[in-house]
Structures are given as structure tokens and as C-alpha cells.
Design a protein around this motif. Structure first.
Motif, short mmCIF file in Angstrom:
data_model
loop_
_atom_site.label_atom_id
_atom_site.label_comp_id
_atom_site.label_asym_id
_atom_site.label_seq_id
_atom_site.Cartn_x
_atom_site.Cartn_y
_atom_site.Cartn_z
N TYR A 76 39.60 38.27 46.17
CA TYR A 76 39.72 38.17 47.61
C TYR A 76 39.43 36.75 48.10
O TYR A 76 39.71 36.43 49.25
CB TYR A 76 38.74 39.12 48.29
CG TYR A 76 39.13 40.57 48.16
CD1 TYR A 76 39.74 41.24 49.22
CD2 TYR A 76 38.88 41.29 47.00
CE1 TYR A 76 40.09 42.57 49.12
CE2 TYR A 76 39.24 42.62 46.88
CZ TYR A 76 39.84 43.26 47.94
OH TYR A 76 40.20 44.57 47.84
N ASP A 97 43.69 26.31 47.40
CA ASP A 97 44.91 27.08 47.11
C ASP A 97 44.75 27.79 45.78
O ASP A 97 44.25 27.22 44.80
CB ASP A 97 46.12 26.15 47.03
CG ASP A 97 46.41 25.46 48.36
OD1 ASP A 97 45.84 25.90 49.38
OD2 ASP A 97 47.20 24.49 48.36
N GLU A 105 52.08 28.33 44.72
CA GLU A 105 50.97 28.81 45.56
C GLU A 105 51.03 30.34 45.72
O GLU A 105 52.05 30.90 46.09
CB GLU A 105 51.04 28.13 46.93
CG GLU A 105 49.89 28.53 47.85
CD GLU A 105 50.02 27.90 49.22
OE1 GLU A 105 50.14 28.65 50.22
OE2 GLU A 105 50.02 26.64 49.30
N ARG A 107 47.93 32.15 47.08
CA ARG A 107 47.11 32.39 48.26
C ARG A 107 46.53 31.06 48.72
O ARG A 107 46.50 30.08 47.97
CB ARG A 107 45.97 33.39 47.97
CG ARG A 107 46.41 34.76 47.50
CD ARG A 107 47.04 35.55 48.65
NE ARG A 107 47.32 36.93 48.25
CZ ARG A 107 48.43 37.34 47.66
NH1 ARG A 107 49.37 36.44 47.36
NH2 ARG A 107 48.60 38.61 47.34
N GLN A 108 46.02 31.03 49.97
CA GLN A 108 45.47 29.79 50.49
C GLN A 108 44.30 30.09 51.42
O GLN A 108 44.28 31.11 52.12
CB GLN A 108 46.54 29.00 51.26
CG GLN A 108 46.11 27.60 51.67
CD GLN A 108 47.22 26.84 52.37
OE1 GLN A 108 47.58 27.19 53.49
NE2 GLN A 108 47.76 25.81 51.71
N PHE A 126 40.83 34.49 51.13
CA PHE A 126 42.28 34.48 51.22
C PHE A 126 42.73 35.50 52.28
O PHE A 126 42.03 36.47 52.56
CB PHE A 126 42.92 34.82 49.88
CG PHE A 126 42.48 33.91 48.76
CD1 PHE A 126 42.39 32.54 48.96
CD2 PHE A 126 42.17 34.41 47.51
CE1 PHE A 126 42.00 31.69 47.93
CE2 PHE A 126 41.77 33.58 46.47
CZ PHE A 126 41.68 32.21 46.69
N TYR A 130 44.54 38.84 45.88
CA TYR A 130 45.52 38.68 44.81
C TYR A 130 45.08 39.55 43.65
O TYR A 130 43.96 39.46 43.16
CB TYR A 130 45.61 37.22 44.35
CG TYR A 130 46.53 37.05 43.16
CD1 TYR A 130 47.90 37.12 43.32
CD2 TYR A 130 46.01 36.88 41.87
CE1 TYR A 130 48.76 36.99 42.23
CE2 TYR A 130 46.86 36.75 40.78
CZ TYR A 130 48.23 36.82 40.96
OH TYR A 130 49.07 36.70 39.89
#
Length: 749
Positions: A76, A97, A105, A107-108, A126, A130
Motif C-alpha cells: 500500500y 515511484d 511506473e 504506483r506513485q 500509493f 499494488y
């Protein structure tokens, strides 16, 4: 003759119901808002590298920190420890990132001077978690998006940690950043869950107010309001958090397997389950808190379930639990056949149990005489019965059967029984007997029915040994004998264990003598009950015999030999509890110690017992103490008293002699529950262990019926519908506050 509903009443009832639903909806929104402020957007971190002794300044090209993930592992966000070299910067932004091995990329996240401080960890969340579909290594690319007023450093280890290398522009830094994974995140789930609960609670408020305003039968109120409140309990009570629910799950799952013709256990006695169900079976109560709610909701949405193939051996043992698990097992069976996931399967089993309880509760209210329908409806709608019904507990069906039997017995006191009522009386009596050991005395309620109301075409029939028996008495005896035989078959093992330190011969002789004495008393009463003088002598003689039997029995049992030796008294388990409990023999030999323990228990646990009866303590109180406001408990007590107060001009449901019999039944159930709880209690305890107020729920209507027999305080009008509405309102508020307490619960550190 029924009154016709006026248009004014219908419109007023609908308007009041809409206002009540709107008020409950707003309360749900408030609870969601309040929970969002308190437990929303809360992360859970897992330390990955806690070895950091140096600071490395962030270069212009940034850092790339490797992060290995297992298949199915979710990330997370992360938490990093920064250094501003003792300075307080007023400008700057750093980006974090999450990229795959190719640099794409995934998530950021971002942080700036407002939350990045010297020598402090900063969390980067994020926008969405992911989840790795397979084992892989991803990378954190950390770089400055806006220049800082000075150098920005990150704490790192002296050497690289295995599988966690740190690089800059492809060059190894021989280090690993101080790193924590964000493994979970509450986000906006408090608001979402409260919004999902709102329709059920608002619907319950709307239905309760509308049905009360339209003065529809109380059985309809129990069915509709009970269903909506029960469905809310299905959602509010976290998985496996209801009383002993993990045990009931194993028992119902085993029965579901047998219904499907499958082998329920392996050679070691371990319960066989589906592969997708195996992680949830164990010997402990489930988790609570906002993250537990979130995990359940996500599993319902995303878990695919699996085929009905028992390929995994769980840690739960087969043969657990006792009671009626048929409704729960049918729910599990259908869910497994359709390939549903664990949480969907659990909810379906809970719903089946709820529907079965409500069917019995509605039948009980419909069968009950008009004077006691209100109090039965109020008891059926209490939070505790609905919480049990909305779980996998077999106590829900026990409650329903006892309520039906009680209602039928009170009904037949005022009318002559037809054929189906006689059959139902015997069937319900036989079902109540083995349902739970402590409720056997309730079967004696059938003797409150006048024999004349149970008679068939002929007054006398040929009974055992050629004796002439009144046909009505034969029905009462049939119900009692059936219940007694089924009780013995269901509880013989537990009875032998409880009396393990009493001579079997003494026990058999005692039971035989008691049965003979009861038979003799019934036979004598049947002979003399029509002669007032003989009946008076019979009562006096019976009273003297009971007193002498009790005094003589206590003296004989207290001097019974074969007690524990002094060295045996000192034997304890690793947790300090004695290996010995209050068996029947130990109780009889140590009456003073038993009395002291009970006297200490009453002031210490009495309030908790009342909460357990009403349902203002939720879940499994031995594990989690989830207590709602005491004001709700006061409201429930007042509503029950309003339903129990007699109305001017109505007849008492019980006569003077039958009231004594009901008091005796209540005391027998209470005494039986105390003996059972003593049998769980180690002898070195100072108070009783394991006794919960919900065990006395089946006799609560009897207590209220006794209140209805009084004439010191009477009401001008029947308040049963208002009382049922008040109980429903308190139940809805209990659900709402209970949800908030469950969601905001934090483990004691």
C-alpha cells in the motif's frame, strides 16, 4: 371486531416511518464520518530494514531501492527515514515511484517540506495497493521533483541487506534504506461500511414504526423488523466473533459434508475442508477492527471460492459442538455447491440460521395468548437473540423452540386443544428436552395446562400396567417421558463426567428413587385433587417430605467420602489453574466453599449477566468486551417492563398455584446452569467461570409472565406495540454503536 384504519392514521404512520428512517440514516452517516476521523486513513507498517547508521544524500538522478514481493503480496506504500541535516526546510518535494524491473511506473506517491522532517520516518501511501501476481522484484524510484533549500538525505545501513540493494543511476551504493512496508491501509473504508449498513438499519426503523402505527399483528413486526435487524447483525458481527462461532462452524461444516455424502474427517480426526476454506478454520475467535471489516468485504468481492472438494485437512477437529446445526449446515451445503468463497458461505449459513429462528419466533408469537404476545415479541427482538440467530450458534433454534413450547402451553391453559396442538405439544416437548441440558425443567410447563383441555373423546384410557389414566394426563406424561429419554441420550456422557467422583451405584439409585418419588407424587395428586381436605393434607405432607429430603440429602452428601487428597489439591496446569473443577462430588463435599464462590460471583458478574440477557455486550465477551452504552440497557429493561405490566380488566395468565410452579421451573433452570458452570470452574478460582447471561434467555418470558400476574401496578391500555417498537429502536442503536466499537477497537498494548 377489528377497527378500520383511517386515512389519517395511514398517512401519519408513513410520515413517522419516513422520519424515523431518515433519522437512522443520518445517524449512520454520522457514525461513518466519526469513524473516518478516528480510524480512517490509518496505515499498518511492517519493518523491513531497521539497521540504519548513516545518511546518504539523495543525488540528482535519485535512488532505486529494490523490493522483493511474493505472489499475492500487497503493498500500500512505504515509510522512509529522512534527514535534513538539522535544518527546517520551507520548500521542496520528493517523489516515490513504484516501478517494475523495466522501469514502468506502477504506483506513485509524494511528500514535501510539510511532512518531511529531520530524523523522522515519513509515510508514502500509493493511491491504490499494488498486488504482485507472481513472485517479483519491484523498485522504489526516489527523486526530487522540487529542489530543497539544502541537501536531503536518507538513512541507510552500512552494507546492503540481502535482496534489498540500493542503486543510483545503476551503480550500487552498498546500502539498504531504512525501510518499512505499508501492508494495510484503512483508507475510506469506515465511511463506505457505514453507508452500506445504512439501508438495513433505516429499513428496520421504517418497518418498525410503520407496523406499530398501522397496528398490524405483532407476529408481522417480529418477522419484518427481526429480519432487517438480523441481517444487520450478519454484517456487523465480524466473521467468527460471535460466541463460540469457530466451534459452531466446524460442527456445521461437518454436518454439511455428511449431508453431501462426503467423508468429513481424516484418519487423525482433523476436519476436511475445501482448499479455499482451510486458512479460516482453527481454534480461536476471529479478528475485529476496521481492517478486519475491510478484509472481509474485499474477500467477498474478490475471492473466487472453489469447488466442493474436501482436499485440505484443517487444524479444527471433527466432532465438535452439540445441538441443532441443520439450518447452518444447509446454508453451508448450498454455498459450497455453488462454489462460493468462505465469507459468502459464512454469511449464507448465518442467514439460514436467522430465518429458522425467526420462523420459530413468529410461530411463538402467533400461538401465544393475546396477553403475552407483546412480551414474547419484545424478547424475540432483543439484541442478544438476534445476534445469536445471525451467527452459527445453535442456541438460536433452542430459543425458538422454547418460545414456541412456552407459548403453546400458555395458549392451552385457556382453550381446549385440537389434534394438531396435542401433536405439536408432544413434539416441542421432545425437542426442548435434548436441545440444551439445562432447559429440561422447561418441559414441565405442560403440567400448567388443565387436564380437561387435553382430553380426547374419552376421559380415561388404559395406561401402563393396565391402570386407568386420564387421556389429558397421558399427553403430558408422553411429552415429559419423550423429553427425558432424549435428554438422557444426548447428555448421558456429560452427566457421567460431572458425577465422575460419585459412586455410579449411588447415582443410579438416587435417580431411580427420584423418578419413583415423582411418579408417586403424580399418582397421589391424581387421586386426591378433587377432594379439598385430602388435597390439603397431600400438600402439607409433600412439603414436609421435600424439606426432609433436602436436609437429609445435603447432610448425607456433605459427609460422603472419597474427596481429593491434600497433594492433589495443589496440582495445577501451566497457567496456574487447578486441574480439578467443581464436580458434583466436590460440590457436595465442599458446600461452604461452593456457597462462598457463588456469593462472590453475584456482585462481580451480575451486571455482565444482565448485559448478556439483553445483548448490550456483543461478540464473545471472554475474548473481547464490546459493551454498548448502559443507557440502551436501561431502555431495553424499561421496554420489557412496559410489555410485562398487566392491563386493567384483563385476566392474569397464571393462577396462584401455577405461579409457584413457574417459579420452581425458573429456579431449576438457574440452578442447573450454575451447576454446569461450576463443572467448568477450577477449584482454585474465587468466582464462577464461563456463565453468561444469554443462558437464561429462554426463561426470560416466564419471568415477565410472572410480572404480568401482579396487580400492584396496572396500565389502562395495552402498550405491547409501543414496547416492541422501543425494543426495536434500542436494538438498532445497539447495532449502530456496536459497529462503531467493533470498527474502532484497538488491541491493548
Amino acid at each position: 371486531m377489528k377497527k378500520q384504519l383511517s386515512l389519517r392514521r395511514v398517512v401519519g404512520s408513513i410520515a413517522a416511518a419516513v422520519l424515523a428512517a431518515a433519522a437512522v440514516w443520518l445517524l449512520c452517516r454520522w457514525v461513518g464520518y466519526d469513524l473516518q476521523l478516528r480510524v480512517g486513513n490509518q496505515p499498518v507498517y511492517e519493518i523491513v530494514n531497521d539497521d540504519y547508521t548513516r545518511v546518504i544524500d539523495l543525488p540528482e538522478e535519485g535512488f532505486d531501492q529494490a523490493i522483493p514481493l511474493q505472489a499475492g503480496e500487497s503493498l500500500y506504500g512505504v515509510r522512509l527515514r529522512f534527514s535534513t541535516h538539522g535544518q527546517l526546510y520551507r520548500a521542496g518535494m520528493v517523489m516515490v515511484d513504484l516501478c517494475d524491473a523495466a522501469g514502468h511506473e506502477l504506483r506513485q506517491a509524494a511528500g514535501n517540506y510539510a511532512n518531511v522532517f529531520d530524523d523522522n520516518f515519513t509515510g508514502f501511501s500509493f493511491g491504490a495497493p499494488y498486488t504482485a501476481e507472481q513472485a517479483e522484484t519491484v523498485y522504489l524510484h526516489i527523486y526530487n521533483a522540487v529542489e530543497w533549500e539544502g541537501p536531503l538525505g536518507l538513512w541507510a545501513s552500512e552494507t546492503a541487506v540481502k535482496d534489498l540493494p540500493l542503486t543510483a543511476d545503476g551503480k550500487s551504493q552498498n546500502a539498504t534504506l531504512a525501510l518499512q512496508y505499508m501492508t494495510d491501509y484503512s483508507g475510506s473504508w469506515p465511511t463506505r461500511l457505514a453507508n452500506e449498513l445504512a439501508p438495513l438499519l433505516a429499513g428496520g426503523a421504517f418497518a418498525a414504526v410503520l407496523l406499530a402505527g398501522l397496528q398490524l399483528p405483532l407476529a408481522v413486526t417480529v418477522a419484518v423488523a427481526g429480519l432487517l435487524c438480523g441481517m444487520a447483525f450478519v454484517r456487523v458481527t465480524p466473521a467468527l466473533v460471535a460466541p463460540d462461532e469457530y466451534t459452531h462452524l466446524a460442527a456445521a461444516y461437518e454436518l454439511a459434508s455428511r449431508l453431501g455424502g462426503e467423508q468429513p474427517a481424516d484418519a487423525d480426526g482433523n476436519l476436511l475442508v475445501r482448499e479455499c476454506d482451510a486458512p479460516y478454520f482453527g481454534t480461536r475467535t476471529g479478528e475485529i477492527g476496521i481492517l478486519a471489516y475491510k478484509a472481509e468485504a474485499l474477500a467477498i468481492e474478490q475471492e473466487p471460492g472453489g469447488p466442493d472438494e474436501l482436499t485440505a485437512a484443517s487444524t479444527a477437529k471433527a466432532g465438535q459442538g452439540s445441538g441443532n446445526y441443520l439450518p447452518q449446515a444447509l446454508g453451508l451445503r448450498l454455498a459450497r455447491s455453488s462454489g462460493a468463497g468462505f465469507y459468502v458461505m459464512l454469511r449464507q449459513a448465518r442467514i439460514f440460521n436467522l430465518v429458522f429462528y425467526l420462523t420459530l419466533a413468529v410461530l411463538a408469537v402467533a400461538l401465544a395468548p393475546a396477553g403475552v404476545r407483546g412480551l414474547l415479541a419484545c424478547v424475540a427482538l432483543l439484541p442478544m437473540p438476534l445476534q445469536l440467530a445471525a451467527s452459527l450458534s445453535p442456541d438460536a433454534s433452542v430459543l425458538g423452540m422454547v418460545f414456541c413450547y412456552m407459548a403453546l402451553c400458555l395458549r392451552l391453559r385457556r382453550k381446549r386443544a385440537v389434534w394438531w396442538e396435542k401433536i405439536l405439544l408432544i413434539a416441542l416437548g421432545g425437542a426442548v428436552g435434548p436441545a440444551k441440558a439445562i432447559y429440561l425443567p422447561v418441559v414441565l410447563l405442560c403440567f400448567l395446562i388443565p387436564v380437561e383441555n387435553l382430553m380426547g373423546p374419552t376421559e380415561f384410557v388404559k395406561g401402563p400396567f393396565g391402570a386407568r389414566v386420564r387421556s389429558g394426563r397421558l399427553i403430558q406424561e408422553a411429552a415429559l417421558i419423550l423429553a427425558g429419554c432424549l435428554w438422557i441420550s444426548a447428555n448421558l456422557g456429560e452427566l457421567v463426567y460431572a458425577a465422575r467422583d460419585i459412586s455410579l451405584a449411588v447415582l443410579v439409585v438416587g435417580v431411580a428413587a427420584l423418578a419413583a418419588a415423582v411418579g408417586l407424587v403424580l399418582w397421589l395428586y391424581d387421586k386426591v385433587h378433587t377432594d379439598p381436605k385430602k388435597l390439603c393434607l397431600f400438600r402439607c405432607g409433600l412439603g414436609c417430605a421435600v424439606v426432609l429430603a433436602v436436609v437429609g440429602g445435603v447432610l448425607a452428601l456433605s459427609r460422603m467420602g472419597g474427596g481429593l487428597e491434600p497433594d492433589q489439591l495443589l496440582m495445577t496446569n501451566p497457567n496456574g489453574d487447578s486441574i480439578w473443577t467443581f464436580s458434583l462430588g466436590y460440590i457436595c463435599r465442599n458446600l461452604p466453599a461452593t456457597t462462598k464462590l457463588l456469593l462472590r460471583t453475584i456482585p462481580e458478574q451480575g451486571a455482565l449477566w444482565l448485559q448478556g440477557i439483553l445483548g448490550t455486550t456483543l461478540g464473545e465477551p471472554i475474548v473481547y468486551r464490546i459493551d454498548v452504552s448502559w443507557l440502551l440497557g436501561v431502555g431495553l429493561v424499561l421496554a420489557l417492563l412496559a410489555a410485562a405490566l398487566p392491563v386493567q380488566g384483563t385476566d392474569a395468565p397464571l393462577g396462584r398455584r401455577t405461579k409457584i410452579g413457574v417459579v420452581g421451573i425458573i429456579l431449576c433452570v438457574v440452578a442447573s446452569s450454575l451447576v454446569v458452570a461450576l463443572n467448568w470452574t477450577p477449584i482454585n478460582y474465587q468466582t464462577l467461570f464461563g456463565l453468561q447471561g444469554r443462558y437464561w434467555l429462554p426463561i426470560l418470558p416466564l419471568v415477565l409472565v410472572l410480572c404480568k400476574c401482579g396487580r400492584n401496578i396496572t396500565l389502562r391500555h395495552d402498550t405491547s406495540r409501543g414496547a416492541a417498537l422501543a425494543v426495536t429502536a434500542c436494538t438498532l442503536l445497539t447495532l449502530l454503536q456496536g459497529f462503531g466499537l467493533y470498527a474502532s477497537w484497538q488491541p491493548v498494548s
